[in-house]
Write a protein that holds these residues in place. Structure first.
Motif, PDB file in Angstrom:
ATOM      1  N   GLY A  11      -3.566  12.302 -11.296  1.00  0.00           N
ATOM      2  CA  GLY A  11      -4.334  10.838 -11.624  1.00  0.00           C
ATOM      3  C   GLY A  11      -4.468   9.844 -10.382  1.00  0.00           C
ATOM      4  N   ILE A  12      -4.955  10.555  -9.147  1.00  0.00           N
ATOM      5  CA  ILE A  12      -5.131  10.134  -7.914  1.00  0.00           C
ATOM      6  C   ILE A  12      -6.581  10.297  -7.671  1.00  0.00           C
ATOM      7  N   ASP A  13      -6.902   9.770  -6.534  1.00  0.00           N
ATOM      8  CA  ASP A  13      -8.297  10.217  -5.850  1.00  0.00           C
ATOM      9  C   ASP A  13      -7.914  10.616  -4.273  1.00  0.00           C
ATOM     10  N   LEU A  18       0.788  -1.120  -0.063  1.00  0.00           N
ATOM     11  CA  LEU A  18       0.010  -0.039   0.152  1.00  0.00           C
ATOM     12  C   LEU A  18       0.905   1.315   0.110  1.00  0.00           C
ATOM     13  N   GLY A  19       0.338   2.296  -0.745  1.00  0.00           N
ATOM     14  CA  GLY A  19       1.066   3.699  -0.683  1.00  0.00           C
ATOM     15  C   GLY A  19       0.024   4.373   0.189  1.00  0.00           C
ATOM     16  N   VAL A  20       0.804   5.125   1.080  1.00  0.00           N
ATOM     17  CA  VAL A  20      -0.265   6.006   1.929  1.00  0.00           C
ATOM     18  C   VAL A  20       0.520   7.368   1.798  1.00  0.00           C
ATOM     19  N   LEU A  21      -0.541   8.202   1.009  1.00  0.00           N
ATOM     20  CA  LEU A  21      -0.210   9.426   0.588  1.00  0.00           C
ATOM     21  C   LEU A  21      -0.908  10.527   1.734  1.00  0.00           C
ATOM     22  N   ALA A  79       4.854  18.254  -5.569  1.00  0.00           N
ATOM     23  CA  ALA A  79       5.451  17.134  -4.592  1.00  0.00           C
ATOM     24  C   ALA A  79       4.876  15.906  -4.782  1.00  0.00           C
ATOM     25  N   ILE A  80       3.527  15.700  -4.910  1.00  0.00           N
ATOM     26  CA  ILE A  80       2.777  14.625  -5.002  1.00  0.00           C
ATOM     27  C   ILE A  80       3.514  13.856  -6.386  1.00  0.00           C
ATOM     28  N   LEU A  81       3.632  14.467  -7.509  1.00  0.00           N
ATOM     29  CA  LEU A  81       4.199  13.870  -8.724  1.00  0.00           C
ATOM     30  C   LEU A  81       5.411  13.397  -8.572  1.00  0.00           C
ATOM     31  N   THR A  82       6.481  14.021  -7.812  1.00  0.00           N
ATOM     32  CA  THR A  82       7.876  13.906  -7.612  1.00  0.00           C
ATOM     33  C   THR A  82       7.764  12.525  -6.735  1.00  0.00           C
ATOM     34  N   ASN A  83       7.150  12.603  -5.634  1.00  0.00           N
ATOM     35  CA  ASN A  83       7.041  11.567  -4.716  1.00  0.00           C
ATOM     36  C   ASN A  83       6.615  10.195  -5.400  1.00  0.00           C
ATOM     37  N   MET A  84       5.482  10.289  -6.145  1.00  0.00           N
ATOM     38  CA  MET A  84       4.957   9.212  -6.781  1.00  0.00           C
ATOM     39  C   MET A  84       5.957   8.487  -8.014  1.00  0.00           C
ATOM     40  N   LYS A  85       6.818   9.657  -8.491  1.00  0.00           N
ATOM     41  CA  LYS A  85       7.749   8.973  -9.492  1.00  0.00           C
ATOM     42  C   LYS A  85       8.771   8.179  -8.798  1.00  0.00           C
ATOM     43  N   ASP A  86       9.253   8.898  -7.563  1.00  0.00           N
ATOM     44  CA  ASP A  86      10.301   8.169  -6.868  1.00  0.00           C
ATOM     45  C   ASP A  86       9.759   6.742  -6.260  1.00  0.00           C
ATOM     46  N   LEU A 135      -3.095   2.861  -3.567  1.00  0.00           N
ATOM     47  CA  LEU A 135      -2.689   4.169  -3.123  1.00  0.00           C
ATOM     48  C   LEU A 135      -4.039   4.810  -2.247  1.00  0.00           C
ATOM     49  N   LEU A 136      -3.653   4.899  -0.946  1.00  0.00           N
ATOM     50  CA  LEU A 136      -4.546   5.465  -0.220  1.00  0.00           C
ATOM     51  C   LEU A 136      -4.157   7.202   0.037  1.00  0.00           C
ATOM     52  N   ALA A 137      -4.954   8.129  -0.606  1.00  0.00           N
ATOM     53  CA  ALA A 137      -4.434   9.565  -0.359  1.00  0.00           C
ATOM     54  C   ALA A 137      -5.287  10.390   0.292  1.00  0.00           C
ATOM     55  N   PHE A 138      -4.773  11.016   1.157  1.00  0.00           N
ATOM     56  CA  PHE A 138      -5.720  12.027   1.910  1.00  0.00           C
ATOM     57  C   PHE A 138      -4.911  12.929   2.512  1.00  0.00           C
ATOM     58  N   ALA A 139      -5.951  14.156   2.717  1.00  0.00           N
ATOM     59  CA  ALA A 139      -5.299  15.639   2.932  1.00  0.00           C
ATOM     60  C   ALA A 139      -6.201  16.103   4.313  1.00  0.00           C
ATOM     61  N   THR A 140      -5.529  16.695   5.041  1.00  0.00           N
ATOM     62  CA  THR A 140      -5.997  17.008   6.365  1.00  0.00           C
ATOM     63  C   THR A 140      -6.222  18.464   6.350  1.00  0.00           C
ATOM     64  N   SER A 141      -5.753  19.121   7.593  1.00  0.00           N
ATOM     65  CA  SER A 141      -6.249  20.479   8.020  1.00  0.00           C
ATOM     66  C   SER A 141      -5.974  21.662   7.085  1.00  0.00           C
TER      67      SER A 141
END
Length: 304
Positions: A101-103, A3-6, A59-66, A75-81
């Motif tokens: 290209g994420i959710d 799993l990827g946790v973004l 930043a997201i694209l860079t991290n996902m490429k890495d 991929l479990l992608a979430f945003a906070t405050s």
């Protein structure tokens, strides 16, 4: 299952890759992190600026490429405050999801508290009994308490270390006036929690998040006589010392990372006021927090 946790947080965008299956702890595989400090990209209306949106996306694209070579199953992608409270949150989400290209989904404050509590419960076990879990983030403070895996009490308040630093603290070192203003604000903001948690009988709570881990490291290094955990006595000694230092002085402390140095004073002040208001003598650090809680919840859902 890989799993990827973004985690798109107020301070960092962090993609953590873990190997996990039901009945076992999530095993970290790799970590990819970008420091953003989203609260610095808010305009006067409370919207994230176009520059801020671009930085999030990059930043997201860079991290996902890495992490592309790791063959992530989901991929479990979430945003906070920071995104949750931005007035243009829908615009930010739409842009990021389209370009990356994420959710990406926004967690409510109560969901943050609930998932963090789940992680702490699984780490500490049932023998820990009644748990009070505190998490000081960049934009908000989450608190949850209960005897089960789902907390009976959970709340989120806008008392994150980054937010408070930006809103209240001035100067380098911070001025006495701005520190006093923040202290008075915290007293008023945290006071209602004493009634909500009046039946909590322990004087020990559980702390998650980088802020608490940093404070515990400072306490262990500078004030070992107060014990191996973060104590109220250590915070009483620590807060004035941190307040007296400029940014370079805080960065020079071995226990404080350059990333955490700008906002550790506000974080320490929140921790101290919480402990004082809730009559806590000690905070024990739990290494699992929100990201682990998200993974554990996902695995539980798969089983159902």
């Amino acid at each position: 299952m890989r799993l990827g946790v973004l985690d798109v947080g107020s301070n960092t965008i962090h993609l953590q890759v873990v190997d996990a299956h039901l009945g076992a702890p999530p095993i970290p595989n790799s970590s990819h992190k970008s420091i953003i400090r989203l609260t610095e990209y808010l305009d006067e209306s409370g919207a994230i600026t176009q520059l801020g949106i671009a930085k999030i996306t990059d930043a997201i694209l860079t991290n996902m490429k890495d992490a592309a070579h790791l063959n992530i199953d989901e991929l479990l992608a979430f945003a906070t405050s920071a995104i949750r409270e931005a007035v243009n949150a829908d615009e930010v989400l739409a842009h990021v999801n389209r370009e990356c290209g994420i959710d990406l989904q926004v967690l409510s404050g109560e969901e943050e508290a609930r998932f963090t509590f789940l992680a702490a419960r699984r780490w500490l076990g049932w023998s820990a009994g009644d748990l009070l879990v505190l998490d000081i983030g960049g934009g908000s403070l989450e608190i949850a308490r209960g005897t089960d895996e789902n907390p009976a009490f959970k709340t989120s308040v806008q008392l994150g270390a980054g937010r408070l630093t930006r809103k209240f603290l001035r100067g380098d070192p911070f001025t006495a006036k701005s520190l006093r203003t923040l202290e008075e604000y915290l007293q008023d903001a945290i006071a209602p929690l004493s009634q909500s948690l009046s039946t909590y009988e322990k004087d020990v709570a559980t702390g998650t998040s980088k802020t608490f881990r940093t404070l515990a490291k400072i306490a262990t290094t500078l004030y070992p006589k107060f014990g191996p955990h973060l104590t109220y006595s250590a915070l009483e000694a620590m807060v004035p010392k941190l307040q007296s230092l400029d940014i370079e002085g805080r960065k020079a402390m071995q226990s404080i990372s350059a990333e955490r140095a700008p906002q550790i004073v506000a974080g320490a002040m929140v921790a101290k006021e919480l402990m004082k208001t809730l009559n806590l003598q000690e905070i024990q650090i739990c290494p699992w927090a929100l990201r682990e809680g998200i993974v554990l919840h996902r695995l539980d859902w798969i089983e159902r």
